[in-house]
Write a protein that holds these residues in place. Structure first.
Motif, PDB file in Angstrom:
ATOM      1  N   MET A 223      -2.682  -4.280  -3.889  1.00  0.00           N
ATOM      2  CA  MET A 223      -3.706  -5.224  -3.559  1.00  0.00           C
ATOM      3  C   MET A 223      -3.779  -6.323  -4.601  1.00  0.00           C
ATOM      4  N   ARG A 224      -3.817  -7.636  -4.148  1.00  0.00           N
ATOM      5  CA  ARG A 224      -3.859  -8.483  -5.302  1.00  0.00           C
ATOM      6  C   ARG A 224      -5.260  -8.426  -6.024  1.00  0.00           C
ATOM      7  N   LYS A 225      -5.376  -8.919  -7.157  1.00  0.00           N
ATOM      8  CA  LYS A 225      -6.657  -8.933  -7.860  1.00  0.00           C
ATOM      9  C   LYS A 225      -7.746  -9.267  -6.980  1.00  0.00           C
ATOM     10  N   PHE A 226      -8.864  -8.466  -7.109  1.00  0.00           N
ATOM     11  CA  PHE A 226     -10.140  -8.555  -6.188  1.00  0.00           C
ATOM     12  C   PHE A 226     -10.644 -10.108  -6.102  1.00  0.00           C
ATOM     13  N   ALA A 227     -10.862 -10.936  -7.341  1.00  0.00           N
ATOM     14  CA  ALA A 227     -11.586 -11.972  -7.100  1.00  0.00           C
ATOM     15  C   ALA A 227     -10.544 -13.248  -6.330  1.00  0.00           C
ATOM     16  N   GLU A 228      -9.357 -12.899  -6.766  1.00  0.00           N
ATOM     17  CA  GLU A 228      -8.139 -13.851  -6.222  1.00  0.00           C
ATOM     18  C   GLU A 228      -8.252 -13.517  -4.592  1.00  0.00           C
TER      19      GLU A 228
ATOM     20  N   VAL B  14      -2.358  -7.560  16.650  1.00  0.00           N
ATOM     21  CA  VAL B  14      -1.154  -7.338  15.932  1.00  0.00           C
ATOM     22  C   VAL B  14      -0.959  -8.653  14.795  1.00  0.00           C
ATOM     23  N   HIS B  15      -1.820  -9.676  14.983  1.00  0.00           N
ATOM     24  CA  HIS B  15      -1.678 -10.623  13.854  1.00  0.00           C
ATOM     25  C   HIS B  15      -2.649 -10.155  12.755  1.00  0.00           C
ATOM     26  N   VAL B  16      -3.671  -9.815  12.959  1.00  0.00           N
ATOM     27  CA  VAL B  16      -4.736  -9.277  11.988  1.00  0.00           C
ATOM     28  C   VAL B  16      -3.923  -8.136  11.081  1.00  0.00           C
ATOM     29  N   ASP B  17      -3.466  -7.119  12.266  1.00  0.00           N
ATOM     30  CA  ASP B  17      -2.601  -6.061  11.242  1.00  0.00           C
ATOM     31  C   ASP B  17      -1.458  -6.333  10.430  1.00  0.00           C
ATOM     32  N   ARG B  18      -0.729  -7.512  10.838  1.00  0.00           N
ATOM     33  CA  ARG B  18       0.311  -7.959   9.928  1.00  0.00           C
ATOM     34  C   ARG B  18      -0.180  -8.623   8.720  1.00  0.00           C
ATOM     35  N   VAL B  19      -0.991  -9.413   8.663  1.00  0.00           N
ATOM     36  CA  VAL B  19      -1.444 -10.107   7.771  1.00  0.00           C
ATOM     37  C   VAL B  19      -2.185  -9.284   6.610  1.00  0.00           C
ATOM     38  N   ALA B  20      -3.288  -8.201   7.203  1.00  0.00           N
ATOM     39  CA  ALA B  20      -3.799  -7.515   6.418  1.00  0.00           C
ATOM     40  C   ALA B  20      -2.811  -6.487   5.559  1.00  0.00           C
ATOM     41  N   ARG B  21      -1.848  -6.141   6.415  1.00  0.00           N
ATOM     42  CA  ARG B  21      -0.826  -5.195   5.578  1.00  0.00           C
ATOM     43  C   ARG B  21      -0.097  -6.207   4.294  1.00  0.00           C
ATOM     44  N   GLN B  22      -0.154  -7.236   4.872  1.00  0.00           N
ATOM     45  CA  GLN B  22       0.630  -8.153   3.577  1.00  0.00           C
ATOM     46  C   GLN B  22      -0.123  -8.265   2.397  1.00  0.00           C
ATOM     47  N   LEU B  23      -1.383  -8.413   2.833  1.00  0.00           N
ATOM     48  CA  LEU B  23      -2.569  -8.269   1.695  1.00  0.00           C
ATOM     49  C   LEU B  23      -2.810  -7.099   0.841  1.00  0.00           C
ATOM     50  N   GLY B  24      -2.329  -5.935   1.517  1.00  0.00           N
ATOM     51  CA  GLY B  24      -2.589  -4.710   0.750  1.00  0.00           C
ATOM     52  C   GLY B  24      -3.938  -4.049   1.334  1.00  0.00           C
ATOM     53  N   LEU B  25      -4.371  -4.552   2.558  1.00  0.00           N
ATOM     54  CA  LEU B  25      -5.670  -4.181   3.134  1.00  0.00           C
ATOM     55  C   LEU B  25      -5.725  -2.964   3.914  1.00  0.00           C
ATOM     56  N   ILE B  26      -4.299  -2.639   4.393  1.00  0.00           N
ATOM     57  CA  ILE B  26      -4.195  -1.648   5.192  1.00  0.00           C
ATOM     58  C   ILE B  26      -2.894  -0.865   4.433  1.00  0.00           C
ATOM     59  N   THR B  27      -2.994   0.432   4.653  1.00  0.00           N
ATOM     60  CA  THR B  27      -1.777   1.285   4.081  1.00  0.00           C
ATOM     61  C   THR B  27      -1.571   2.241   5.007  1.00  0.00           C
TER      62      THR B  27
ATOM     63  N   LEU C 183      -9.443  -1.063   7.174  1.00  0.00           N
ATOM     64  CA  LEU C 183      -9.311  -2.169   6.935  1.00  0.00           C
ATOM     65  C   LEU C 183     -10.689  -2.874   6.861  1.00  0.00           C
ATOM     66  N   THR C 184     -11.904  -2.355   7.683  1.00  0.00           N
ATOM     67  CA  THR C 184     -13.057  -2.729   7.474  1.00  0.00           C
ATOM     68  C   THR C 184     -13.738  -2.358   6.217  1.00  0.00           C
TER      69      THR C 184
ATOM     70  N   VAL D 121       0.303 -15.367  -0.021  1.00  0.00           N
ATOM     71  CA  VAL D 121       0.803 -15.369  -1.241  1.00  0.00           C
ATOM     72  C   VAL D 121       0.907 -13.874  -1.312  1.00  0.00           C
ATOM     73  N   SER D 122       2.007 -13.659  -2.015  1.00  0.00           N
ATOM     74  CA  SER D 122       2.490 -11.940  -2.014  1.00  0.00           C
ATOM     75  C   SER D 122       1.674 -11.361  -3.002  1.00  0.00           C
ATOM     76  N   SER D 123       1.364 -10.117  -2.578  1.00  0.00           N
ATOM     77  CA  SER D 123       0.276  -9.327  -3.183  1.00  0.00           C
ATOM     78  C   SER D 123       0.669  -9.012  -4.676  1.00  0.00           C
ATOM     79  N   SER D 124      -0.328  -8.688  -5.607  1.00  0.00           N
ATOM     80  CA  SER D 124       0.204  -8.200  -6.951  1.00  0.00           C
ATOM     81  C   SER D 124      -0.535  -7.149  -7.442  1.00  0.00           C
TER      82      SER D 124
END
Length: 263
Positions: A1-6, A205-218, A230-231, A260-263
């Protein structure tokens, strides 16, 4: 997951971008927005949420067809219709939802609204102030919905439950519509027993894809536990209203916006 504040700032920006009245016209939420009476909003919103799969334009057209058979007065029709008034529904079909399902929905709603003023009770009866999420409310609603004699078995596939480990995306979307309160004019906020912090994010499907990209779902599958994961991650950014970020995740996904790619 990217930095919290970002990540929090990014989600807030996207929430502000997509949680706007301009979102309504092309979305199934436009169906309950056609009504003013609380019960009409509840009934039309529920049907719109259940039918919400496929192209959004088709969903909206099918919902408008459904409620035209009720003379666009859902609550009054539910309580006072005669047998002949049900004939138009015999030809109703959307995807795998057909006349059998439509007629049972009407039967359930009539039974329920003869005894209760608001559909919120069907969920709240399974919950309490201490409930961390709406999980028990969704389970109770499912069991209540299918508690009438001779309910059609085929209709069970249209009303999800956490007990089958479903992500319950359509019901969670419906609850977001009814429960969330803000000044944006999209969600209704007409239910006041269930709190926004008890909601679970709709995980389509849309939420799932973006959430995974952001590291919010593992988790690998998309099921109830995934929606809760996710919640819980979204609660870190806003503990009182985590599901507001559904606007951000869905908006980005449905508009094919890259993150933006996760960091």
């Amino acid at each position: 997951m990217r930095k919290f504040a970002e990540l929090r700032n990014f989600l807030e920006e996207q929430h502000d971008r997509y949680n706007r009245p301009a979102f309504i016209a092309s979305d199934p939420i436009s169906i309950p927005h056609q009504y003013q009476k609380k019960q009409d909003i509840e009934i039309s919103g529920f049907v719109a949420a259940v039918l919400a799969w496929g192209q959004r334009k088709t969903i909206i057209n099918k919902c408008e067809e459904f409620f035209s058979y009720m003379d666009n007065t859902p609550h009054d029709f539910i309580l006072h219709h005669q047998e002949d008034d049900l004939k138009p529904f015999l030809n109703f079909k959307h995807r795998t939802f057909n006349a059998t399902d439509a007629l049972y929905f009407i039967v359930f709603f009539r039974h329920f609204y003869q005894q209760h003023n608001s559909l919120e009770e069907a969920f709240w009866q399974g919950m309490s102030e201490e409930s961390p999420t709406v999980e028990s409310g969704l389970t109770h609603f499912h069991d209540l919905f299918f508690s009438l004699p001779d309910y059609p078995t085929r209709t069970r596939k249209h009303v999800a439950t956490p007990e089958r480990n479903s992500a319950c995306k359509r019901l969670n979307m419906y609850l977001r519509w009814m429960v969330r309160q803000d000044d944006r004019g999209v969600d209704f906020g007409i239910w006041h027993k269930i709190r926004p912090d008890q909601l679970v994010c709709p995980c389509d499907v849309h939420v799932d894809r973006v959430a995974r990209q952001l590291g919010l779902i593992t988790r690998k599958p998309t099921d109830w536990r995934t929606a809760v994961e996710l919640t819980e991650n979204l609660q870190k950014f806003d503990p009182t209203d985590p599901v507001k970020y559904d606007f951000a995740l869905f908006g980005l996904g449905s508009n094919n916006q890259s993150t933006v790619s996760s960091s």
